[in-house]
Design a protein around this motif. Structure first.
Motif, PDB file in Angstrom:
ATOM      1  N   PHE A  19       0.995  -1.002   0.412  1.00  0.00           N
ATOM      2  CA  PHE A  19       0.183   0.107  -0.434  1.00  0.00           C
ATOM      3  C   PHE A  19       0.927   0.998  -0.035  1.00  0.00           C
ATOM      4  CE2 PHE A  19      -2.719   3.224   1.675  1.00  0.00           C
ATOM      5  CZ  PHE A  19      -3.981   3.237   1.500  1.00  0.00           C
ATOM      6  N   ALA A  20       2.236   1.556   0.719  1.00  0.00           N
ATOM      7  CA  ALA A  20       2.671   2.725   1.421  1.00  0.00           C
ATOM      8  C   ALA A  20       3.291   2.667  -0.474  1.00  0.00           C
ATOM      9  CB  ALA A  20       3.221   2.176   2.010  1.00  0.00           C
ATOM     10  N   GLN A  21       3.957   1.204  -0.820  1.00  0.00           N
ATOM     11  CA  GLN A  21       4.159   1.798  -2.388  1.00  0.00           C
ATOM     12  C   GLN A  21       3.535   2.537  -3.203  1.00  0.00           C
ATOM     13  OE1 GLN A  21       6.330  -2.535  -3.825  1.00  0.00           O
ATOM     14  NE2 GLN A  21       7.946  -1.158  -4.967  1.00  0.00           N
ATOM     15  N   ARG A  22       2.705   1.861  -3.276  1.00  0.00           N
ATOM     16  CA  ARG A  22       1.627   2.570  -4.462  1.00  0.00           C
ATOM     17  C   ARG A  22       0.916   3.621  -4.028  1.00  0.00           C
ATOM     18  NH1 ARG A  22      -0.445  -1.990  -7.262  1.00  0.00           N
ATOM     19  NH2 ARG A  22       0.078  -3.887  -6.060  1.00  0.00           N
ATOM     20  N   TYR A  23       0.535   4.446  -3.448  1.00  0.00           N
ATOM     21  CA  TYR A  23       0.272   5.532  -2.600  1.00  0.00           C
ATOM     22  C   TYR A  23       0.890   6.094  -1.002  1.00  0.00           C
ATOM     23  CZ  TYR A  23      -3.607   1.995  -3.970  1.00  0.00           C
ATOM     24  OH  TYR A  23      -3.873   1.712  -4.804  1.00  0.00           O
ATOM     25  N   PRO A  24       2.171   6.751  -2.052  1.00  0.00           N
ATOM     26  CA  PRO A  24       3.243   7.301  -1.326  1.00  0.00           C
ATOM     27  C   PRO A  24       2.411   9.182  -0.699  1.00  0.00           C
ATOM     28  CG  PRO A  24       3.854   7.562  -3.635  1.00  0.00           C
ATOM     29  CD  PRO A  24       2.992   6.162  -3.869  1.00  0.00           C
ATOM     30  N   HIS A  25       2.246   9.721  -0.901  1.00  0.00           N
ATOM     31  CA  HIS A  25       1.220  10.276  -0.117  1.00  0.00           C
ATOM     32  C   HIS A  25       0.108  10.574   0.363  1.00  0.00           C
ATOM     33  CE1 HIS A  25       3.213  12.423  -3.611  1.00  0.00           C
ATOM     34  NE2 HIS A  25       2.719  11.530  -4.716  1.00  0.00           N
ATOM     35  N   VAL A  26      -0.010   9.276   0.733  1.00  0.00           N
ATOM     36  CA  VAL A  26      -0.826   8.718   2.049  1.00  0.00           C
ATOM     37  C   VAL A  26      -0.272   8.273   3.255  1.00  0.00           C
ATOM     38  CG1 VAL A  26      -2.602   7.160   2.801  1.00  0.00           C
ATOM     39  CG2 VAL A  26      -2.750   7.552   0.665  1.00  0.00           C
ATOM     40  N   GLU A  27      -0.292   9.207   4.215  1.00  0.00           N
ATOM     41  CA  GLU A  27      -0.086   9.092   5.955  1.00  0.00           C
ATOM     42  C   GLU A  27      -0.285   7.893   6.055  1.00  0.00           C
ATOM     43  OE1 GLU A  27       0.266  11.494  10.068  1.00  0.00           O
ATOM     44  OE2 GLU A  27      -0.418  12.238   8.288  1.00  0.00           O
ATOM     45  N   LEU A  28       0.130   6.468   5.656  1.00  0.00           N
ATOM     46  CA  LEU A  28      -0.501   5.330   6.714  1.00  0.00           C
ATOM     47  C   LEU A  28       0.006   5.380   8.002  1.00  0.00           C
ATOM     48  CD1 LEU A  28      -1.488   2.331   5.151  1.00  0.00           C
ATOM     49  CD2 LEU A  28       0.939   2.379   5.136  1.00  0.00           C
ATOM     50  N   ARG A  29      -0.776   4.799   8.876  1.00  0.00           N
ATOM     51  CA  ARG A  29      -0.345   4.206   9.856  1.00  0.00           C
ATOM     52  C   ARG A  29      -1.163   2.662  10.101  1.00  0.00           C
ATOM     53  NH1 ARG A  29      -2.600  10.140  13.600  1.00  0.00           N
ATOM     54  NH2 ARG A  29      -1.014  10.948  12.209  1.00  0.00           N
ATOM     55  N   ALA A  30      -0.153   1.327   9.707  1.00  0.00           N
ATOM     56  CA  ALA A  30      -0.628   0.426   9.649  1.00  0.00           C
ATOM     57  C   ALA A  30      -0.596   0.138  10.672  1.00  0.00           C
ATOM     58  CB  ALA A  30       0.250  -0.463   8.605  1.00  0.00           C
ATOM     59  N   ARG A  31      -0.089   0.331  12.046  1.00  0.00           N
ATOM     60  CA  ARG A  31      -0.440  -0.325  12.977  1.00  0.00           C
ATOM     61  C   ARG A  31      -1.761  -0.094  13.880  1.00  0.00           C
ATOM     62  NH1 ARG A  31       4.348  -1.151  16.401  1.00  0.00           N
ATOM     63  NH2 ARG A  31       3.468  -0.303  18.449  1.00  0.00           N
ATOM     64  N   GLU A  32      -2.593   1.046  12.836  1.00  0.00           N
ATOM     65  CA  GLU A  32      -3.771   1.160  13.091  1.00  0.00           C
ATOM     66  C   GLU A  32      -4.744   0.048  12.996  1.00  0.00           C
ATOM     67  OE1 GLU A  32      -3.987   3.568  15.939  1.00  0.00           O
ATOM     68  OE2 GLU A  32      -1.993   4.260  16.027  1.00  0.00           O
ATOM     69  N   VAL A  33      -5.634   0.639  14.264  1.00  0.00           N
ATOM     70  CA  VAL A  33      -7.138  -0.391  13.917  1.00  0.00           C
ATOM     71  C   VAL A  33      -7.935   0.123  13.480  1.00  0.00           C
ATOM     72  CG1 VAL A  33      -9.158  -1.592  14.337  1.00  0.00           C
ATOM     73  CG2 VAL A  33      -7.139  -2.284  15.978  1.00  0.00           C
ATOM     74  N   LEU A  34      -7.824   1.896  13.476  1.00  0.00           N
ATOM     75  CA  LEU A  34      -9.248   2.874  12.605  1.00  0.00           C
ATOM     76  C   LEU A  34      -8.255   3.910  13.104  1.00  0.00           C
ATOM     77  CD1 LEU A  34     -12.792   2.486  15.033  1.00  0.00           C
ATOM     78  CD2 LEU A  34     -11.879   1.714  12.385  1.00  0.00           C
ATOM     79  N   THR A  35      -8.504   4.898  12.085  1.00  0.00           N
ATOM     80  CA  THR A  35      -8.413   5.956  11.288  1.00  0.00           C
ATOM     81  C   THR A  35      -9.603   7.001  11.157  1.00  0.00           C
ATOM     82  OG1 THR A  35      -7.797   6.324   9.377  1.00  0.00           O
ATOM     83  CG2 THR A  35      -5.941   5.612  11.179  1.00  0.00           C
ATOM     84  N   GLY A  36      -9.730   8.326  11.386  1.00  0.00           N
ATOM     85  CA  GLY A  36     -10.193   9.207  10.850  1.00  0.00           C
ATOM     86  C   GLY A  36     -10.447  10.185  10.450  1.00  0.00           C
ATOM     87  N   GLY A  37     -11.061  11.131   9.392  1.00  0.00           N
ATOM     88  CA  GLY A  37     -10.976  12.228   9.388  1.00  0.00           C
ATOM     89  C   GLY A  37     -11.071  12.892   8.540  1.00  0.00           C
TER      90      GLY A  37
END
Length: 340
Positions: A148-166
């Motif tokens: 995912f990080a390689q495909r979408y470098p402009h996303v602030e990926l927090r792969a440890r999290e169960v939920l994110t939102g905003g």
């Protein structure tokens, strides 16, 4: 009434449709039970399952998932919940350009109209393909994080999290986070009290905030560098011994600089970082599979200082070794005095 549209397509996990519906239905029933006086209130939540062509879809398991109609980006929705595709290789899913482009356009239109967008696991690829996660925080299944990080470098990926939102977008991590995501939607539209009651009645753990304890820290040796493969095998064979990069490089008959460079190219990590992950992965296997003390595990994976081992283990998994053993172990510890 809150209208939630669940968008589905071939290759999804069927549980990701039924699970959230059960949450919304439970919220409706619990809300009605609280109304002890007067007429029975109308349900809070209504939902529709919709597919690109209005026809039933085939889940990854082969199960037929019926739908209520066709996806129409102009139809009002308070929230859109995206079912997650179940593909071992996301290239196959991302290669469905016609379907992906249509869904991306529909998602952008719904978001612009004010609908909350919610996705979990690999469903986050859809939001990213639509450009809706650029510059925003998101998560996905831990096993897909690197891809995912390689495909979408402009996303602030927090792969440890169960939920994110905003910004009207909710992102869930691994597969069963669809339950957490559904409870979060209940909270957003019907309040914290009903959400907590719904989660409690369905035994949904809303306190789990990290995927780290479930993650596999190492991929298999899937690379073509024989030098690095030999280094990895040497590390595995000498796990209990102290590690010195100079000694490993000498054993391989290369310079430390060459070993570092080749390791990073093949594995994406420096040798020491890889060794730490290897030790924690072996420690997890020991804690899961047998009645063994934490002190003994620490020694088995090469940490003479148990406090260092405990700190590193918790940093990597978000659980202490004894907490991990209690949650995932198939046998109890022999000596409880050695628990943290």
């Amino acid at each position: 009434m809150v209208t939630i549209r669940i968008w589905v397509y071939d290759g999804i996990m069927a549980s990701g449709v039924a699970g959230p519906i059960d949450v919304f239905n439970a919220a409706n029933l619990l809300s009605a039970q609280e109304a002890t006086r007067g007429p029975t209130p109308s349900p809070i939540f209504a939902w529709r399952v919709e597919s690109p062509d209005g026809q039933s879809v085939r889940a990854a398991s082969g199960q037929s998932v019926p739908v209520d109609g066709k996806i129409d980006p102009r139809k009002r929705a308070d929230a859109i919940l995206l079912a997650a595709p179940f593909f071992s290789n996301m290239d196959e899913f991302v290669g469905r350009r016609e379907q992906l482009n249509a869904l991306s356009s529909a998602l952008r239109r719904q978001h612009k109209a004010g609908a909350v967008l919610a996705a979990y696991c690999t469903g986050n690829y859809l939001l990213a393909e639509a450009g809706l996660l650029d510059g925003r925080v998101a998560t996905t299944h831990w096993a897909k994080a690197a891809d995912f990080a390689q495909r979408y470098p402009h996303v602030e990926l927090r792969a440890r999290e169960v939920l994110t939102g905003g910004d009207g977008i909710l992102s869930g991590g691994s597969v069963t986070s669809y339950l957490n995501l559904a409870v979060r939607l209940v909270e957003m539209f019907a309040g914290e009290k009903l959400a907590a009651k719904t989660a409690k009645s369905l035994l949904i753990d809303m306190n789990r905030t990290s995927q780290a304890s479930f993650a596999t820290l190492l991929d298999e040796h899937g690379h073509a560098d024989p030098l690095v493969a030999r280094a990895q095998q040497r590390m595995e064979a000498t796990l209990q011994q102290g590690f010195r990069l100079s000694e490993l490089a000498a054993w391989l008959a290369v310079s430390e600089r060459t070993l570092n460079r080749r390791f990073k190219q093949a594995v994406g990590l420096a040798p020491l970082a890889y060794l730490q992950n290897l030790r924690i992965e072996v420690a997890k296997q020991l804690l899961e599979s047998r009645p063994i003390s934490v002190d003994r595990v620490s020694q088995r994976v090469g940490y003479g200082d148990i406090s260092t081992f405990r700190q590193l283990f918790k940093r990597k998994t978000s659980l202490s070794p004894s907490e991990y053993q209690m949650r995932f172990g198939r046998a109890s510890v022999v000596d409880d005095t050695e628990r943290e």
